[in-house]
Design a protein around this motif. Structure first.
Motif, PDB file in Angstrom:
ATOM      1  N   GLN A   1     -10.649   0.595  -5.507  1.00 16.69           N
ATOM      2  CA  GLN A   1     -10.361   1.146  -4.266  1.00 16.69           C
ATOM      3  C   GLN A   1      -9.693   2.449  -4.168  1.00 16.69           C
ATOM      4  O   GLN A   1     -10.063   3.441  -3.576  1.00 16.69           O
ATOM      5  CB  GLN A   1      -9.876   0.221  -3.338  1.00 16.69           C
ATOM      6  N   ALA A   2      -8.900   2.681  -5.193  1.00 21.08           N
ATOM      7  CA  ALA A   2      -8.438   3.910  -5.344  1.00 21.08           C
ATOM      8  C   ALA A   2      -9.142   4.920  -5.723  1.00 21.08           C
ATOM      9  O   ALA A   2      -8.840   6.162  -5.344  1.00 21.08           O
ATOM     10  CB  ALA A   2      -7.167   3.946  -6.360  1.00 21.08           C
ATOM     11  N   PHE A   3     -10.291   4.889  -6.372  1.00 17.67           N
ATOM     12  CA  PHE A   3     -11.377   5.993  -6.686  1.00 17.67           C
ATOM     13  C   PHE A   3     -12.038   6.368  -5.413  1.00 17.67           C
ATOM     14  O   PHE A   3     -12.518   7.419  -5.500  1.00 17.67           O
ATOM     15  CB  PHE A   3     -12.192   5.493  -7.542  1.00 17.67           C
ATOM     16  N   GLN A   4     -11.735   5.762  -4.238  1.00 14.74           N
ATOM     17  CA  GLN A   4     -12.082   6.219  -2.929  1.00 14.74           C
ATOM     18  C   GLN A   4     -11.073   7.074  -2.032  1.00 14.74           C
ATOM     19  O   GLN A   4     -11.342   7.582  -1.186  1.00 14.74           O
ATOM     20  CB  GLN A   4     -12.596   5.002  -1.834  1.00 14.74           C
ATOM     21  N   ALA A   5      -9.986   7.151  -2.890  1.00 10.31           N
ATOM     22  CA  ALA A   5      -8.877   7.985  -1.901  1.00 10.31           C
ATOM     23  C   ALA A   5      -9.274   9.341  -1.914  1.00 10.31           C
ATOM     24  O   ALA A   5      -9.606   9.742  -3.132  1.00 10.31           O
ATOM     25  CB  ALA A   5      -7.545   7.510  -2.621  1.00 10.31           C
ATOM     26  N   GLU A   6      -8.724  10.143  -0.958  1.00 11.07           N
ATOM     27  CA  GLU A   6      -9.077  11.496  -1.079  1.00 11.07           C
ATOM     28  C   GLU A   6      -8.408  12.204  -2.231  1.00 11.07           C
ATOM     29  O   GLU A   6      -8.875  13.136  -2.983  1.00 11.07           O
ATOM     30  CB  GLU A   6      -8.740  12.111   0.299  1.00 11.07           C
ATOM     31  N   LEU A   7      -7.018  11.756  -2.343  1.00  9.88           N
ATOM     32  CA  LEU A   7      -6.214  12.343  -3.653  1.00  9.88           C
ATOM     33  C   LEU A   7      -7.163  12.201  -4.832  1.00  9.88           C
ATOM     34  O   LEU A   7      -7.105  13.250  -5.816  1.00  9.88           O
ATOM     35  CB  LEU A   7      -4.872  11.690  -3.595  1.00  9.88           C
ATOM     36  N   VAL A   8      -7.793  11.183  -5.083  1.00  6.66           N
ATOM     37  CA  VAL A   8      -8.542  11.098  -6.275  1.00  6.66           C
ATOM     38  C   VAL A   8     -10.043  11.725  -6.416  1.00  6.66           C
ATOM     39  O   VAL A   8     -10.421  12.430  -7.146  1.00  6.66           O
ATOM     40  CB  VAL A   8      -8.622   9.731  -6.586  1.00  6.66           C
ATOM     41  N   LYS A   9     -10.690  11.527  -5.213  1.00  9.33           N
ATOM     42  CA  LYS A   9     -12.055  12.106  -4.949  1.00  9.33           C
ATOM     43  C   LYS A   9     -12.262  13.600  -5.339  1.00  9.33           C
ATOM     44  O   LYS A   9     -12.870  14.321  -5.609  1.00  9.33           O
ATOM     45  CB  LYS A   9     -12.593  11.654  -3.857  1.00  9.33           C
ATOM     46  N   LYS A  10     -10.978  14.274  -4.794  1.00  8.82           N
ATOM     47  CA  LYS A  10     -11.103  15.639  -4.731  1.00  8.82           C
ATOM     48  C   LYS A  10     -11.070  16.378  -6.250  1.00  8.82           C
ATOM     49  O   LYS A  10     -11.226  17.430  -6.564  1.00  8.82           O
ATOM     50  CB  LYS A  10     -10.010  16.367  -4.073  1.00  8.82           C
ATOM     51  N   ARG A  11     -10.735  15.209  -7.056  1.00  6.12           N
ATOM     52  CA  ARG A  11     -10.435  15.677  -8.607  1.00  6.12           C
ATOM     53  C   ARG A  11     -11.719  15.631  -9.173  1.00  6.12           C
ATOM     54  O   ARG A  11     -12.013  15.697 -10.440  1.00  6.12           O
ATOM     55  CB  ARG A  11      -9.268  15.042  -9.187  1.00  6.12           C
ATOM     56  N   LEU A  12     -12.978  14.675  -8.555  1.00  6.53           N
ATOM     57  CA  LEU A  12     -14.162  14.357  -9.251  1.00  6.53           C
ATOM     58  C   LEU A  12     -15.565  14.836  -8.523  1.00  6.53           C
ATOM     59  O   LEU A  12     -16.268  14.799  -9.018  1.00  6.53           O
ATOM     60  CB  LEU A  12     -14.046  12.754  -8.973  1.00  6.53           C
ATOM     61  N   LEU A  13     -15.172  15.486  -7.532  1.00  6.79           N
ATOM     62  CA  LEU A  13     -16.172  15.847  -6.393  1.00  6.79           C
ATOM     63  C   LEU A  13     -16.539  17.381  -6.737  1.00  6.79           C
ATOM     64  O   LEU A  13     -15.375  18.334  -6.732  1.00  6.79           O
ATOM     65  CB  LEU A  13     -16.094  15.482  -5.190  1.00  6.79           C
TER      66      LEU A  13
ATOM     67  N   VAL B   1       0.911  -1.211   0.054  1.00  2.00           N
ATOM     68  CA  VAL B   1      -0.091   0.065   0.073  1.00  2.00           C
ATOM     69  C   VAL B   1       0.856   1.108   0.072  1.00  2.00           C
ATOM     70  O   VAL B   1       1.783   1.263   0.821  1.00  2.00           O
ATOM     71  CB  VAL B   1      -1.054  -0.007   1.373  1.00  2.00           C
ATOM     72  N   ILE B   2       0.507   2.135  -0.878  1.00  2.63           N
ATOM     73  CA  ILE B   2       1.463   3.367  -0.925  1.00  2.63           C
ATOM     74  C   ILE B   2       0.667   4.533  -0.640  1.00  2.63           C
ATOM     75  O   ILE B   2      -0.603   4.729  -1.067  1.00  2.63           O
ATOM     76  CB  ILE B   2       1.916   3.565  -2.583  1.00  2.63           C
ATOM     77  N   ARG B   3       1.027   5.430  -0.058  1.00  2.00           N
ATOM     78  CA  ARG B   3       0.533   6.516   0.378  1.00  2.00           C
ATOM     79  C   ARG B   3      -0.821   6.420   0.942  1.00  2.00           C
ATOM     80  O   ARG B   3      -2.018   7.044   0.951  1.00  2.00           O
ATOM     81  CB  ARG B   3       0.532   7.593  -0.348  1.00  2.00           C
ATOM     82  N   LYS B   4      -0.980   4.910   1.826  1.00  2.00           N
ATOM     83  CA  LYS B   4      -2.234   4.912   2.735  1.00  2.00           C
ATOM     84  C   LYS B   4      -3.119   4.313   1.890  1.00  2.00           C
ATOM     85  O   LYS B   4      -4.342   3.672   2.394  1.00  2.00           O
ATOM     86  CB  LYS B   4      -2.714   5.990   3.671  1.00  2.00           C
ATOM     87  N   ASP B   5      -3.544   4.695   0.513  1.00  2.00           N
ATOM     88  CA  ASP B   5      -4.845   4.313  -0.247  1.00  2.00           C
ATOM     89  C   ASP B   5      -4.626   3.590  -1.378  1.00  2.00           C
ATOM     90  O   ASP B   5      -5.499   3.166  -2.182  1.00  2.00           O
ATOM     91  CB  ASP B   5      -5.354   5.915  -0.547  1.00  2.00           C
ATOM     92  N   PHE B   6      -3.287   3.548  -2.023  1.00  2.00           N
ATOM     93  CA  PHE B   6      -3.005   3.131  -3.319  1.00  2.00           C
ATOM     94  C   PHE B   6      -2.510   1.602  -3.147  1.00  2.00           C
ATOM     95  O   PHE B   6      -1.226   1.461  -3.038  1.00  2.00           O
ATOM     96  CB  PHE B   6      -2.217   3.978  -4.195  1.00  2.00           C
ATOM     97  N   ALA B   7      -3.197   0.318  -3.644  1.00  2.00           N
ATOM     98  CA  ALA B   7      -3.089  -0.858  -3.396  1.00  2.00           C
ATOM     99  C   ALA B   7      -2.127  -1.234  -4.575  1.00  2.00           C
ATOM    100  O   ALA B   7      -2.526  -1.012  -5.808  1.00  2.00           O
ATOM    101  CB  ALA B   7      -4.110  -1.762  -3.144  1.00  2.00           C
ATOM    102  N   VAL B   8      -1.214  -2.129  -4.600  1.00  2.00           N
ATOM    103  CA  VAL B   8      -0.213  -2.764  -5.505  1.00  2.00           C
ATOM    104  C   VAL B   8      -0.015  -4.034  -5.178  1.00  2.00           C
ATOM    105  O   VAL B   8       0.205  -4.499  -4.128  1.00  2.00           O
ATOM    106  CB  VAL B   8       1.151  -2.055  -5.472  1.00  2.00           C
TER     107      VAL B   8
END
Length: 264
Positions: A117-129, A67-74
């Motif tokens: 799951q990455a689409f629920q990360a804050e870094l991603v959501k702030k670009r979609l909401l 897991v990178i930066r708490k939200d991004f699973a590899v």
């Protein structure tokens, strides 16, 4: 490309130098990740006396369940360098420091589940909401628009199927459905292209809006996935190719390793 890097084990005749270096390197590499199921490191240095000059023959790493930066699973990550110069004194203090930057061939495997799951990360959501671009507010009557419930399914041939909802903030939800291609641009950005928008299951009264919003969402996604935003500390990834394989997305390329973080 690096499938053989998974499951490294130390050979029985590994000498004291390699054993010490493998132990220190494994502890250090784990600190690159928020979470890790397994991280295996194999450092080759023969004879071990070369360590005194800070010279090793190769450095290999394989990790699973990262897991990178708490939200991004590899699902899996692996890389391998050629000869590397290290600071021998750092090893004695339980750390691993490079004398100079190096490069490694690398492979990263993402799962379909991890991508969703990455689409629920804050870094991603702030670009979609709550987007307030004029092209969107014109559709919603002046209200900000949000893209939610984004789900992807990986398809053969470097394509994916995408479902989402567009919330017009006026009580109306618009369904979006499309297939689109994915590729690599400038070795660091994942591009989304050639969308095939599906309107058959969309209510007829919403089809025109759904098509417009689908195009906007693709444009947003195309600018979103830049690897420089997800770099590990001291490690930059550069991509040569990607490939969809079942429910996995496989990236091959190289890593620019400037430094390896300490255990502190």
């Amino acid at each position: 490309m690096l499938g053989g890097l998974t499951g490294f084990t130390d050979p029985k005749d590994t000498d004291w130098g390699e054993r010490m270096l493998n132990r220190v390197a494994s502890q250090t590499i784990r600190h690159l990740f928020t979470q890790s199921e397994s991280v295996e490191v194999f450092v080759r240095c023969y004879p071990s006396s070369k360590l005194l000059q800070g010279s090793i023959d190769s450095f290999k790493m394989s990790g699973r369940g990262l897991v990178i930066r708490k939200d991004f699973a590899v699902e899996e990550m692996s890389f391998e360098t050629d000869a590397v110069s290290i600071d021998f004194s750092s090893i004695l203090s339980g750390k691993l420091s490079l004398k100079q930057p190096t490069q490694a061939v690398a492979q990263v495997i993402l799962s379909e589940t991890g991508i969703n799951q990455a689409f629920q990360a804050e870094l991603v959501k702030k670009r979609l909401l709550n987007l307030s671009e004029a092209s969107l507010t014109a559709i919603s009557g002046g209200e900000p628009v949000s893209f939610t419930e984004v789900q992807i399914k990986l398809l053969p041939g470097n394509r994916l199927h995408l479902l989402a909802k567009a919330d017009l903030n006026n009580g109306e939800l618009i369904s979006l459905s499309m297939t689109l291609g994915i590729g690599i641009e400038r070795r660091r950005r994942v591009s989304f292209k050639d969308p095939k928008i599906e309107l058959e299951q969309i209510p007829e009264a919403q089809r025109e809006v759904s098509q417009t919003l689908s195009t906007v969402l693709v444009e947003i996604l195309d600018k979103m996935v830049d690897l420089d935003r997800f770099d590990l500390d001291g490690v930059k990834m550069r991509l040569n190719r990607l490939e969809t394989e079942g429910q996995r997305l496989i990236f091959s390329g190289y890593a620019e390793i400037e430094r390896i973080p300490s255990n502190s």
